[in-house]
Design an enzyme around this catalytic site. Sequence first.
Site, PDB file in Angstrom:
ATOM      1  N   THR A 179       5.093   2.774  -0.489  1.00  0.00           N
ATOM      2  CA  THR A 179       4.240   2.484   0.664  1.00  0.00           C
ATOM      3  C   THR A 179       3.554   1.131   0.533  1.00  0.00           C
ATOM      4  OG1 THR A 179       3.839   4.854   0.904  1.00  0.00           O
ATOM      5  CG2 THR A 179       2.350   3.393   2.061  1.00  0.00           C
ATOM      6  N   PHE A 206      10.771   6.229  -3.281  1.00  0.00           N
ATOM      7  CA  PHE A 206      10.332   7.292  -4.176  1.00  0.00           C
ATOM      8  C   PHE A 206      10.572   8.643  -3.517  1.00  0.00           C
ATOM      9  CE2 PHE A 206       7.391   4.069  -6.183  1.00  0.00           C
ATOM     10  CZ  PHE A 206       8.013   4.105  -7.418  1.00  0.00           C
ATOM     11  N   THR A 240      -4.834  10.203 -11.387  1.00  0.00           N
ATOM     12  CA  THR A 240      -5.816   9.146 -11.142  1.00  0.00           C
ATOM     13  C   THR A 240      -6.008   8.986  -9.631  1.00  0.00           C
ATOM     14  OG1 THR A 240      -4.221   7.332 -11.000  1.00  0.00           O
ATOM     15  CG2 THR A 240      -4.953   7.968 -13.201  1.00  0.00           C
ATOM     16  N   HIS A 291      -5.067   6.406  -7.954  1.00  0.00           N
ATOM     17  CA  HIS A 291      -4.142   5.368  -7.504  1.00  0.00           C
ATOM     18  C   HIS A 291      -3.625   5.662  -6.096  1.00  0.00           C
ATOM     19  CE1 HIS A 291      -0.944   2.415  -7.477  1.00  0.00           C
ATOM     20  NE2 HIS A 291      -0.062   3.360  -7.251  1.00  0.00           N
ATOM     21  N   GLU A 313       4.764  -1.562  -0.473  1.00  0.00           N
ATOM     22  CA  GLU A 313       5.682  -2.631  -0.077  1.00  0.00           C
ATOM     23  C   GLU A 313       6.038  -2.590   1.404  1.00  0.00           C
ATOM     24  OE1 GLU A 313       5.145  -2.297  -3.951  1.00  0.00           O
ATOM     25  OE2 GLU A 313       6.264  -0.670  -2.995  1.00  0.00           O
TER      26      GLU A 313
END
Length: 294
Positions: free
Chosen positions: A105, A73, A135, A137, A107
């Site tokens: 991150t 990403f 959120t 997350h 993974e």
Amino acid sequence: PGTGSSPAPLEQSYTFHTPGSVGEPTPAPDAAATVFAHQTEAEAPKWAGCNVTHVGEGHEGVPIRLAAVIGEFHNVLMDQCLEDARLSAAAMGCEFTDVTWVPGTYEAPLVVRGFLQRGDVDAVVVIGYIEAGSTLHGEEMGATCSPIFKALELEYSKPVGMGVIGPGATAEQAAKRVAYAGNATRAAIRLARHLKAAASERACPQGATIWPRALPVGSAAGGAAASGSSPLWWRSATPLTAPFDAREGVGPLGGGRSRAVPVVARAARQEHALQLAQLAMRRLAPGAARNARA
């Protein structure tokens, strides 16, 4: 962020630095201006009876084999961070031998663990960016992954450098923190060098007496005088005060004593362990045969 080989500044309160320089206080040669209280003439006497060291100090030339695990990403930002890590490693005389890109991150832990299990990797650097979102997350991701990386580091006794920006960092904040990757790389290298030096000291403590290739009492090489003694008790050949390997026939396979040649202690330790294992197998063999007949 910098371009090409130009610096990637790290936003911090005390100073700015460039990729490959030492961002945190350290006694490395390129940070000679940094002085700690215990290094001053006024404070040094307080620590006269204490061995005060800095991680990696005195072992700056030890090569460290690095692996990087990096998130896909925000690939433009991650490319900049990876280059900062590469330049930082090169400035310390080290290099990355493996780089693995992962989706994010979350993974990274499995890949990090795989690298730590390898004998040709001394330290791993995790590079990523957990951005601010609408959120929680990102916070959950950071709270999950960070302790996993630390647990893996402790499990394998190999450094895991944390070059993850965030969680909760905006794009503007992340752009100013490219050098987090370099900081994580430098920290991992220093710690890996410290661990290597500590392992070497445990293998051959300074001033310790070390015996090459211990001979099992009761063996042909051990002599008849020792017969009847416990086969797990060991008699040693000529002692040394340095790492060794006996190259002139010392040991159960060679028989007899001789001068030992200083080399690396690891080979002797491995041989000693092999001798113990073989001896244990011989002791267990009769019992195994009886069980098989029964």
